[in-house]
Every structure is written in structure tokens, then in C-alpha cells.
Write an enzyme that holds these catalytic residues in place. Structure first.
Site, PDB file in Angstrom:
ATOM      1  N   VAL A 118       0.467  -1.267   0.084  1.00  0.00           N
ATOM      2  CA  VAL A 118       0.052   0.179   0.215  1.00  0.00           C
ATOM      3  C   VAL A 118       0.730   1.305  -0.304  1.00  0.00           C
ATOM      4  O   VAL A 118       1.024   1.958  -0.428  1.00  0.00           O
ATOM      5  CB  VAL A 118      -1.100   0.071   1.158  1.00  0.00           C
ATOM      6  CG1 VAL A 118      -1.939   0.963   1.230  1.00  0.00           C
ATOM      7  CG2 VAL A 118      -2.094  -0.681   1.212  1.00  0.00           C
ATOM      8  N   ALA A 121       2.147   1.757  -2.964  1.00  0.00           N
ATOM      9  CA  ALA A 121       1.084   2.414  -4.696  1.00  0.00           C
ATOM     10  C   ALA A 121       0.640   2.791  -4.276  1.00  0.00           C
ATOM     11  O   ALA A 121       0.219   4.767  -5.171  1.00  0.00           O
ATOM     12  CB  ALA A 121      -0.194   1.004  -4.138  1.00  0.00           C
ATOM     13  N   GLU A 122       0.443   3.963  -2.844  1.00  0.00           N
ATOM     14  CA  GLU A 122       0.492   5.296  -2.610  1.00  0.00           C
ATOM     15  C   GLU A 122       1.308   5.747  -2.668  1.00  0.00           C
ATOM     16  O   GLU A 122       0.848   7.650  -3.506  1.00  0.00           O
ATOM     17  CB  GLU A 122      -0.002   5.450  -1.223  1.00  0.00           C
ATOM     18  CG  GLU A 122      -1.368   4.130  -0.439  1.00  0.00           C
ATOM     19  CD  GLU A 122      -2.586   5.046  -1.214  1.00  0.00           C
ATOM     20  OE1 GLU A 122      -2.752   6.706  -1.607  1.00  0.00           O
ATOM     21  OE2 GLU A 122      -3.912   4.357  -1.249  1.00  0.00           O
ATOM     22  N   SER A 123       2.540   6.527  -2.340  1.00  0.00           N
ATOM     23  CA  SER A 123       3.384   6.822  -2.629  1.00  0.00           C
ATOM     24  C   SER A 123       4.834   6.818  -2.746  1.00  0.00           C
ATOM     25  O   SER A 123       5.877   7.710  -3.079  1.00  0.00           O
ATOM     26  CB  SER A 123       3.490   7.870  -1.310  1.00  0.00           C
ATOM     27  OG  SER A 123       4.484   6.519  -0.431  1.00  0.00           O
ATOM     28  N   TYR A 208      -5.467   1.022  -8.963  1.00  0.00           N
ATOM     29  CA  TYR A 208      -5.082   0.293  -7.811  1.00  0.00           C
ATOM     30  C   TYR A 208      -5.383  -0.654  -7.489  1.00  0.00           C
ATOM     31  O   TYR A 208      -4.307  -1.083  -6.754  1.00  0.00           O
ATOM     32  CB  TYR A 208      -6.028   1.740  -7.291  1.00  0.00           C
ATOM     33  CG  TYR A 208      -5.537   2.147  -5.212  1.00  0.00           C
ATOM     34  CD1 TYR A 208      -4.334   2.766  -5.112  1.00  0.00           C
ATOM     35  CD2 TYR A 208      -6.434   1.350  -4.493  1.00  0.00           C
ATOM     36  CE1 TYR A 208      -3.513   2.556  -3.837  1.00  0.00           C
ATOM     37  CE2 TYR A 208      -5.299   1.168  -3.233  1.00  0.00           C
ATOM     38  CZ  TYR A 208      -4.466   2.258  -2.618  1.00  0.00           C
ATOM     39  OH  TYR A 208      -4.042   1.298  -1.998  1.00  0.00           O
TER      40      TYR A 208
END
Length: 224
Positions: A118, A121-123, A208
Site C-alpha cells: 500500500v 502504491a500510494e506514495s 489501484y
């Protein structure tokens, strides 16, 4: 949150983000512009960061007329439907924030590989990442979410990981352990998951989920 990190102002041409106080943010280097899209960075909204004469840091959708500035991409790293990144061979980040991830995993009964997927994927492990909507840090916490999980500084890596993991665990409980639903809620909000009675029909959210699960599989394989 009791202290505002920034002021968001939407204009017709795009987003302008102006920091209220540089002291409330972690230090962000200001250097000559570098386009990172060719180095594995997602192609998102182009945002320019630069120092103002009064010492505050400005974020704008247009470059300053003079002086040094830095180009940053402020979209969710794994949400770009047309991303040209090869997610099967993209380099993984197995070691950064190891202790914080292990601590959060134990506390919230999550797989370390899921937390790492996560974050990726996020940052893409950018502790200073800020999205167009105001999500902050490694796990891209919105101000309201950060307050909900007790995070006072979303740009502190360890705090962000604890808060993001707490929220992810909450979404898993809310949706009876269904990972796809929890990831959709993390990305698009639990209200949308309930509204559509499942995965929302948003291309970005579906992209996502697919990429987080691929990253999870790869991080699991590396840790075994």
C-alpha cells in the site's frame, strides 16, 4: 486537525497549494526542475514547489517567473490508468521503514507485505508526498483520516505508517476481511464501496486495487 498544514485553493487552471507555515512541514529541498516521469514516476499533475521571499514554501500548477523550483507529481502513484510503468518488474522497496512496518503489522494484525504494498502504491515511499486532494505522506492520509487515527504529523514516516495501517485494518474489519473491498475503501472511501455494493466503477480505483495486489504478491514472494 487543530493545526492546518496548508491552504488549498482551486482555480480554473488547476490546483494551487500554499503552505501556511514552513515550520509545520518537513523540509522539502528546492532544486532545479527535474522531470521524474522517465525514471519510473507516474505521469500525473505537474506541481511546482519553490520558496517564497517570506520563507514559506509555495506549491503551484505553474512555475515561478524566476528562481529555482522543483517539479513534483502529486497523483496516487499506482492510480494512473495509462501509466507506462511495468508493475511486474518495478523495483521493490523491501528495507525502508522496516521496523515501523513490522510494528504496525503486529499492532493491527496485518501482513507486513500488505502495508509495504500500500505504501508503494500510494506514495512510492515518498514521505513528503502530498496529493491534489490533500492526502499526505507515505500512506497518503487525508487530514480528517489522520485526525481520526491520531496522527498529528502525517509527514513523520513512523506515525504515518501506524495511522495508515490502523485505517486499513479498520476497512478490512468493516468489509469482513474482503481485501478488494478494503482497498477500494482506502482509495475511494468506504461510502462509495457501500453505495455501489462492492468495488466502485472508477477506473482509477480498479487499477489501484489490481496494482496493490500485484505488489502484495511480489512482496510476499520476496519475504518468503
Amino acid at each position: 486537525m487543530t493545526q492546518a498544514y496548508y491552504l488549498l485553493r482551486y482555480i480554473r487552471a488547476g490546483l494551487v497549494l500554499v503552505c501556511i507555515s514552513l515550520a509545520q512541514l518537513v523540509s522539502i529541498p528546492v532544486i532545479a526542475a527535474v522531470d521524474n516521469s522517465a525514471n519510473g514516476q507516474s505521469k500525473g499533475v505537474r506541481v511546482y514547489t519553490y520558496s517564497k521571499p517570506d520563507g514559506t514554501m509555495a506549491f503551484s500548477d505553474t512555475p515561478p517567473s524566476e528562481g529555482h523550483f522543483m517539479v513534483r507529481w502529486y497523483d496516487c502513484y499506482a492510480c494512473q490508468v495509462d501509466s507506462d510503468i511495468n508493475w511486474q518488474t518495478l523495483a521493490l522497496h523491501q528495507h525502508p521503514f522496516r521496523d515501523s512496518i513490522i510494528r504496525a503489522a503486529k499492532l493491527h494484525q496485518l501482513e507486513p507485505a500488505l502495508i509495504r504494498a500500500v505504501i508503494h502504491a500510494e506514495s512510492n515511499f515518498d514521505v513528503n508526498a502530498v496529493s491534489r486532494s490533500g492526502a499526505m505522506g507515505l500512506m497518503q492520509l487525508m487530514p480528517v483520516t489522520a485526525a481520526e487515527v491520531g496522527v498529528s504529523n502525517a509527514f513523520d514516516g513512523a506515525s504515518n505508517i501506524l495511522g495508515g495501517s490502523a485505517y486499513l485494518a479498520k476497512m478490512l474489519r468493516r468489509f469482513d476481511g474482503r481485501l478488494d473491498h478494503a482497498l477500494a475503501a482506502y482509495n475511494a472511501g468506504p461510502g462509495n464501496v457501500e453505495k455501489y455494493r462492492g468495488i466502485p466503477p472508477f477506473k482509477e480505483t480498479r487499477t489501484y486495487i489490481k496494482r496493490v495486489k500485484l505488489l502484495l504478491h511480489r512482496y510476499r514472494a520476496q519475504s518468503s
